[in-house]
Design a protein around this motif. Structure first.
Motif, PDB file in Angstrom:
ATOM      1  N   TYR A  44      38.828  30.719  46.824  1.00  0.00           N
ATOM      2  CA  TYR A  44      37.951  31.782  46.330  1.00  0.00           C
ATOM      3  C   TYR A  44      36.666  31.709  47.139  1.00  0.00           C
ATOM      4  N   HIS A  45      35.852  32.763  47.015  1.00  0.00           N
ATOM      5  CA  HIS A  45      34.504  32.713  47.581  1.00  0.00           C
ATOM      6  C   HIS A  45      33.462  32.833  46.467  1.00  0.00           C
ATOM      7  N   ARG A  46      33.444  34.011  45.850  1.00  0.00           N
ATOM      8  CA  ARG A  46      32.371  34.299  44.903  1.00  0.00           C
ATOM      9  C   ARG A  46      32.976  34.828  43.606  1.00  0.00           C
ATOM     10  N   VAL A  47      32.540  34.267  42.489  1.00  0.00           N
ATOM     11  CA  VAL A  47      32.954  34.778  41.182  1.00  0.00           C
ATOM     12  C   VAL A  47      31.703  35.316  40.516  1.00  0.00           C
ATOM     13  N   ALA A  48      31.666  36.635  40.301  1.00  0.00           N
ATOM     14  CA  ALA A  48      30.459  37.266  39.759  1.00  0.00           C
ATOM     15  C   ALA A  48      30.831  38.625  39.190  1.00  0.00           C
ATOM     16  N   ASP A  49      29.905  39.188  38.413  1.00  0.00           N
ATOM     17  CA  ASP A  49      30.219  40.467  37.759  1.00  0.00           C
ATOM     18  C   ASP A  49      29.426  41.637  38.318  1.00  0.00           C
ATOM     19  N   ARG A  50      28.674  41.410  39.376  1.00  0.00           N
ATOM     20  CA  ARG A  50      27.973  42.547  39.989  1.00  0.00           C
ATOM     21  C   ARG A  50      28.247  42.543  41.479  1.00  0.00           C
ATOM     22  N   LYS A  51      28.164  43.736  42.034  1.00  0.00           N
ATOM     23  CA  LYS A  51      28.395  43.915  43.470  1.00  0.00           C
ATOM     24  C   LYS A  51      29.707  43.263  43.914  1.00  0.00           C
ATOM     25  N   LEU A  52      30.782  43.715  43.306  1.00  0.00           N
ATOM     26  CA  LEU A  52      32.098  43.171  43.663  1.00  0.00           C
ATOM     27  C   LEU A  52      32.478  43.641  45.072  1.00  0.00           C
ATOM     28  N   ASN A  53      33.046  42.776  45.841  1.00  0.00           N
ATOM     29  CA  ASN A  53      33.534  43.158  47.176  1.00  0.00           C
ATOM     30  C   ASN A  53      34.844  42.404  47.422  1.00  0.00           C
ATOM     31  N   ASP A  54      35.336  42.443  48.661  1.00  0.00           N
ATOM     32  CA  ASP A  54      36.646  41.842  48.934  1.00  0.00           C
ATOM     33  C   ASP A  54      36.661  40.323  48.752  1.00  0.00           C
ATOM     34  N   TRP A  55      35.506  39.689  48.753  1.00  0.00           N
ATOM     35  CA  TRP A  55      35.509  38.240  48.534  1.00  0.00           C
ATOM     36  C   TRP A  55      34.797  37.859  47.228  1.00  0.00           C
ATOM     37  N   THR A  56      34.843  38.810  46.277  1.00  0.00           N
ATOM     38  CA  THR A  56      34.301  38.511  44.947  1.00  0.00           C
ATOM     39  C   THR A  56      35.336  38.870  43.908  1.00  0.00           C
ATOM     40  N   ILE A  57      35.456  38.011  42.905  1.00  0.00           N
ATOM     41  CA  ILE A  57      36.339  38.286  41.770  1.00  0.00           C
ATOM     42  C   ILE A  57      35.486  38.200  40.508  1.00  0.00           C
ATOM     43  N   SER A  58      35.784  39.051  39.530  1.00  0.00           N
ATOM     44  CA  SER A  58      34.966  39.035  38.309  1.00  0.00           C
ATOM     45  C   SER A  58      35.297  37.781  37.494  1.00  0.00           C
ATOM     46  N   ASN A  59      34.401  37.423  36.602  1.00  0.00           N
ATOM     47  CA  ASN A  59      34.637  36.244  35.764  1.00  0.00           C
ATOM     48  C   ASN A  59      35.863  36.428  34.860  1.00  0.00           C
ATOM     49  N   THR A  60      36.067  37.655  34.385  1.00  0.00           N
ATOM     50  CA  THR A  60      37.221  37.911  33.520  1.00  0.00           C
ATOM     51  C   THR A  60      38.527  37.718  34.292  1.00  0.00           C
ATOM     52  N   GLN A  61      38.565  38.295  35.505  1.00  0.00           N
ATOM     53  CA  GLN A  61      39.768  38.158  36.327  1.00  0.00           C
ATOM     54  C   GLN A  61      39.990  36.706  36.724  1.00  0.00           C
ATOM     55  N   PHE A  62      38.918  36.017  37.048  1.00  0.00           N
ATOM     56  CA  PHE A  62      39.021  34.608  37.439  1.00  0.00           C
ATOM     57  C   PHE A  62      39.649  33.796  36.295  1.00  0.00           C
ATOM     58  N   LYS A  63      39.165  34.021  35.088  1.00  0.00           N
ATOM     59  CA  LYS A  63      39.697  33.275  33.944  1.00  0.00           C
ATOM     60  C   LYS A  63      41.186  33.599  33.742  1.00  0.00           C
ATOM     61  N   ARG A  64      41.529  34.860  33.917  1.00  0.00           N
ATOM     62  CA  ARG A  64      42.937  35.269  33.779  1.00  0.00           C
ATOM     63  C   ARG A  64      43.800  34.524  34.794  1.00  0.00           C
ATOM     64  N   GLU A  65      43.308  34.425  36.018  1.00  0.00           N
ATOM     65  CA  GLU A  65      44.080  33.716  37.046  1.00  0.00           C
ATOM     66  C   GLU A  65      44.191  32.231  36.720  1.00  0.00           C
ATOM     67  N   VAL A  66      43.089  31.651  36.283  1.00  0.00           N
ATOM     68  CA  VAL A  66      43.113  30.209  35.962  1.00  0.00           C
ATOM     69  C   VAL A  66      44.074  29.951  34.797  1.00  0.00           C
TER      70      VAL A  66
END
Ligand SMILES: [Zn+2]
Length: 298
Positions: A44-66
């Motif tokens: 991963y690179h960046r987990v955040a909920d603003r300014k999503l881009n190709d190397w950012t995943i939201s916290n909700t999606q990150f938790k789902r993946e984990v």
């Protein structure tokens, strides 16, 4: 918005994934019985909920993946991944890594992993952490995200997160021919982090990590400098019997279906992705393998 969110792409990958899943499960079960289960490393690179881009995943999606990873794989450290590559692997495993060092990862993503005792390796560019300056590629995109501070990295290390090296300046090592510069980026970046954090840095990840961003001299320098292993980022599965020093990593896609497609071993990717070889095979080893093959066939 990213191209990954286009619904027809999701539909196609979904149809492909579900159609091939039963066959994959049979192949994966047979590999596991033979201690040849894949040893996968994701980044991963960046987990955040603003300014999503190709190397950012939201916290909700990150938790789902984990959640999905935890339910389906052994989640292991890079040291354990390397041990399984050397000695055999009876259950598919995944190691979680991060690249670059974004401050926002400390808000929810890393506490989530630490709270669940999930091993994680966090590759950091030493200059960004020391100087607190955003990455040039983010500045160029108009999104100067904050890098991790040294204090944050110290807390992560104290909480059991393995800190790894990711050069001094996030240079593309595939373009550097000067050995001294390569050494400064790889070993200098590691030494700076070790001094600042007071911990041993054992693994290295190439910035960008595609075939063209790798460099055989850089592999040699990393080996001579005592790194336990280095990571690329062009995709690819590691299997018992592969070279444990070079860990091929898979991008943890913000779209969970794509991640599921990768980690259940997509036969198309197995065929298409070529392992980067940083040294020519020793003719003696090659001969040895040929002899082994003949024996296996008898
Ligand atoms: Zn990077």
């Amino acid at each position: 918005m990213t191209t990954f969110s286009l619904p027809w792409r999701g539909g196609l990958i979904g149809a492909y994934y579900y159609a091939t899943l039963p066959g994959r499960m049979l192949i994966n079960a047979s590999a596991a019985r033979n201690a040849k289960a894949p040893v996968m490393v994701i980044y991963y690179h960046r987990v955040a909920d603003r300014k999503l881009n190709d190397w950012t995943i939201s916290n909700t999606q990150f938790k789902r993946e984990v959640d999905w990873l935890e339910a389906n794989f052994d989640l292991v450290s890079l040291d354990e991944a390397q041990r399984r590559i050397r000695e055999g692997n009876t259950r598919a495993s995944v190691s979680i890594t991060f690249d670059d060092g974004y401050a926002e990862n400390c808000e929810r993503a890393l506490p989530l992993l630490i709270g669940r005792k999930i091993p994680c390796t966090y590759f950091v560019t030493s200059c960004s952490a020391q100087e607190g300056k955003p990455f040039p590629h983010d500045v160029a995109d108009g999104t100067p995200f904050r890098p991790n501070s040294i204090e944050q990295l110290r807390s992560l290390a104290a909480a059991g997160v393995e800190i790894g090296a990711h050069t001094r300046s996030h240079a593309d090592l595939g373009k550097i021919t000067c050995e001294e510069r390569l050494r400064d980026e790889i070993v200098g970046g590691r030494d700076a982090l070790e001094r600042e954090l007071g911990v041993e840095i054992r693994h290295f990840a190439f910035p960008y990590g595609l075939h063209e961003n790798l460099n055989p001299v850089a592999f040699r320098i990393a080996k001579e400098a005592g790194f336990a292993g280095v990571c690329s980022a062009y995709g690819g599965y590691n299997r018992p019997g592969d070279d444990p020093f070079h860990l091929q990593r898979i991008h943890a896609d913000p779209e969970i279906l794509r991640l599921k497609n990768w980690l259940t071993v997509d036969p198309r990717k197995v065929l298409r992705i070529e392992r980067y070889l940083y040294e020519l095979p020793n003719p003696k080893d090659h001969h040895g393998k040929e002899v082994q093959r003949v024996r296996d066939a008898l």
